[in-house]
Write a protein that holds these residues in place. Structure first.
Motif, PDB file in Angstrom:
ATOM      1  N   LEU A  83       4.269  13.898   4.131  1.00  0.00           N
ATOM      2  CA  LEU A  83       5.393  13.913   3.193  1.00  0.00           C
ATOM      3  C   LEU A  83       5.133  14.935   2.080  1.00  0.00           C
ATOM      4  N   GLU A  84       3.918  14.937   1.572  1.00  0.00           N
ATOM      5  CA  GLU A  84       3.583  15.895   0.502  1.00  0.00           C
ATOM      6  C   GLU A  84       3.717  17.333   1.005  1.00  0.00           C
ATOM      7  N   LYS A  85       3.294  17.531   2.237  1.00  0.00           N
ATOM      8  CA  LYS A  85       3.403  18.866   2.838  1.00  0.00           C
ATOM      9  C   LYS A  85       4.889  19.256   2.983  1.00  0.00           C
TER      10      LYS A  85
ATOM     11  N   TYR B  56       0.841  -1.206   0.000  1.00  0.00           N
ATOM     12  CA  TYR B  56       0.000   0.000   0.000  1.00  0.00           C
ATOM     13  C   TYR B  56       0.877   1.258   0.000  1.00  0.00           C
ATOM     14  N   ALA B  57       1.852   1.299   0.897  1.00  0.00           N
ATOM     15  CA  ALA B  57       2.701   2.499   1.016  1.00  0.00           C
ATOM     16  C   ALA B  57       3.568   2.675  -0.224  1.00  0.00           C
ATOM     17  N   THR B  58       4.108   1.565  -0.753  1.00  0.00           N
ATOM     18  CA  THR B  58       4.987   1.647  -1.925  1.00  0.00           C
ATOM     19  C   THR B  58       4.225   2.248  -3.104  1.00  0.00           C
TER      20      THR B  58
ATOM     21  N   VAL C   8       9.997  -2.497   4.972  1.00  0.00           N
ATOM     22  CA  VAL C   8      10.996  -1.426   5.104  1.00  0.00           C
ATOM     23  C   VAL C   8      11.053  -0.681   3.767  1.00  0.00           C
ATOM     24  N   ILE C   9      10.919   0.647   3.806  1.00  0.00           N
ATOM     25  CA  ILE C   9      11.029   1.429   2.559  1.00  0.00           C
ATOM     26  C   ILE C   9      12.000   2.585   2.786  1.00  0.00           C
ATOM     27  N   SER C  10      13.108   2.541   2.057  1.00  0.00           N
ATOM     28  CA  SER C  10      14.091   3.624   2.094  1.00  0.00           C
ATOM     29  C   SER C  10      13.889   4.481   0.856  1.00  0.00           C
ATOM     30  N   PHE C  11      13.990   5.787   1.012  1.00  0.00           N
ATOM     31  CA  PHE C  11      13.800   6.627  -0.183  1.00  0.00           C
ATOM     32  C   PHE C  11      14.520   7.964  -0.081  1.00  0.00           C
ATOM     33  N   VAL C  12      14.702   8.560  -1.256  1.00  0.00           N
ATOM     34  CA  VAL C  12      15.144   9.952  -1.347  1.00  0.00           C
ATOM     35  C   VAL C  12      14.205  10.624  -2.346  1.00  0.00           C
ATOM     36  N   VAL C  13      14.044  11.929  -2.212  1.00  0.00           N
ATOM     37  CA  VAL C  13      13.216  12.661  -3.185  1.00  0.00           C
ATOM     38  C   VAL C  13      14.076  13.777  -3.769  1.00  0.00           C
TER      39      VAL C  13
ATOM     40  N   LYS D 235       5.221   5.778  -4.901  1.00  0.00           N
ATOM     41  CA  LYS D 235       5.669   5.804  -6.305  1.00  0.00           C
ATOM     42  C   LYS D 235       4.997   6.931  -7.086  1.00  0.00           C
ATOM     43  N   ALA D 236       3.826   7.336  -6.625  1.00  0.00           N
ATOM     44  CA  ALA D 236       3.078   8.394  -7.337  1.00  0.00           C
ATOM     45  C   ALA D 236       3.653   9.785  -7.052  1.00  0.00           C
ATOM     46  N   ILE D 237       4.583   9.890  -6.121  1.00  0.00           N
ATOM     47  CA  ILE D 237       5.157  11.201  -5.774  1.00  0.00           C
ATOM     48  C   ILE D 237       6.294  11.536  -6.742  1.00  0.00           C
TER      49      ILE D 237
END
Ligand code: PMP
Length: 406
Positions: free
Chosen positions: A398-400, A311-313, A334-339, A317-319
């Protein structure tokens, strides 16, 4: 599946608190998990009703404490399906377990030119003890690489297994990428080449049913605090014939049969590796935590967390400019990410202000960060009590944060 999330959440007192006036969303379970009331109460109960030193006293309290401590060992044994409680050594946690194996097992067996194999996705705790042993003994540390998805390159592993390889240590689940390694197959490959294997189970133990006999590993280590138990205690599983052939890691009270100034004879079994008064309250809380997860069922927990992961992934992905580091086929929650170019620390700070607890940084896996060309990531890691609604709150926060930072 009848997963009573409302009930489970109510078992954890901390989950009802607020942070900065916002409901706490605790997504830092990879670092440590929260504790259910039954674990907290078991520690208070020990100190209120039967606090005493173990293995020495004939009096009632000491016998009760000794029983609880040894009972905890049996609970750990059953949880990972070890053949005997004699194969379970209580340690301070995964880090101490790995150091113990490096010292008590490998140190005397290593000669110059020998090789120790680890992987590119190891936590520093599963790098440094081997690196320092290699430096001391003139041995060589070899590294199994990971591919762009964060999976081990099995073809490279096969090439690296050589007659010089004396030991192979790898993580069951990556704390940074979430990758679940195919431990059983990997162990089989190593054993076919006559190599002793240690599995770092720190991140696997909270997310799946672990069966050390099925895995057929020689060593398996984990920490209680990652599976809803207290800090300062963990377990090291060692196959019994190997354990009997190891020298003590530390020496002192509780490890001996007889002592004279000329000679000491050590006891057999795990007590040989538990010098001094151990973490009695920790062992008791550890066992309670295992009872707790087993009541829910590890398979149910794994299924629940997998749904959260999917669900979270999808939502993440849409961001725009989202880069998820670790896209293996088999992943734990576990989800690691950078934006884009946004620093993970800035993201983590703004998420925190909205009540969302995530991890930022290199997650004690600096070589892995280098492999993926990032200084660090933001890491979300789920526990048995997290919900889809919390994922929604996280995505909104996160969007904020991204709006504020771009
Ligand atoms: N290995 C892995 C994969 C981990 O995630 C951790 C904890 N972050 C450790 C080892 C070390 O565990 P501890 O700090 O409990 O000794």
């Amino acid at each position: 599946m009848n997963y009573d999330i409302k009930k489970y959440r109510s078992d954890f007192p901390i989950l009802s608190r607020e942070v900065y006036g916002k409901p706490l969303v605790y997504f830092d379970n990879g670092a440590t998990t929260q504790k259910p009331k039954s674990v907290i109460d078991s520690i208070s109960d020990y100190y209120s009703r039967y606090n005493s030193n173990i293995h020495r006293g004939v009096h009632h309290l000491s016998q009760k404490a000794s029983f609880a401590y040894e009972n905890a060992r049996a609970t750990v044994q059953k949880h990972i399906n070890a053949n005997s409680a004699n194969e379970i050594i209580f340690t301070r946690g995964t880090t101490e377990s790995i150091n113990l194996v490096a010292y008590s097992f490998l140190r005397n067996r290593l000669t110059p030119g020998d090789e120790i194999l680890i992987t590119e996705m190891e936590h520093h705790s599963n790098i440094l003890p081997w690196q320092s042993l290699c430096e001391e003994k003139g041995a060589v540390l070899r590294i199994v690489p990971v591919n762009d998805n964060g999976e081990l390159e099995i073809a490279s592993l096969q090439k690296l297994l050589s007659p010089k390889t004396k030991f192979f240590a790898f993580t069951h689940v990556s704390n940074t990428l979430g990758t679940i390694n195919q431990a059983k197959e990997i162990i089989e490959l190593a054993h076919a080449a006559n190599i002793t294997v240690l599995v770092d189970g720190a991140q696997a133990i909270p997310h799946m049913q672990v069966d050390v006999q099925d895995l057929n590993c020689d060593f398996y280590c984990f920490s209680a605090h990652k599976i809803y138990g207290p800090t300062g205690i963990g377990a090291l599983y060692v196959k019994e014939d190997i354990l009997n052939d190891m020298i003590p890691y530390q020496t002192g009270g509780g490890t001996i049969k007889t002592v004279s100034f000329e000679k000491t004879v050590y006891v057999d079994g795990p007590l040989k590796f538990e010098a001094g008064t151990p973490n009695i309250e920790g062992a008791i809380g550890f066992a309670k935590a295992l009872d707790y997860v087993n009541e829910i069922g590890m398979e149910n927990i794994a299924m629940h967390e997998h749904k959260l992961l999917v669900y979270a992934t999808e939502k993440m992905k849409a961001i725009p400019a989202m880069r998820i580091i670790g896209t293996a086929k088999e992943k734990a929650g576990v989800i690691s990410f950078v934006v884009g170019k946004i620093h993970p620390f800035d993201l983590g700070t703004i998420l925190d202000q909205q009540g969302i607890a995530v991890r930022t940084g290199h997650h004690c896996t600096q070589p892995l960060m280098e492999r993926f060309g990032v200084p660090g990531t933001v890491r979300v890691s789920f526990g048995l009590y997290n919900t889809k609604e919390e994922v929604d709150l996280f995505i909104m926060a996160l969007e904020k944060a991204l709006k504020m930072l771009s």
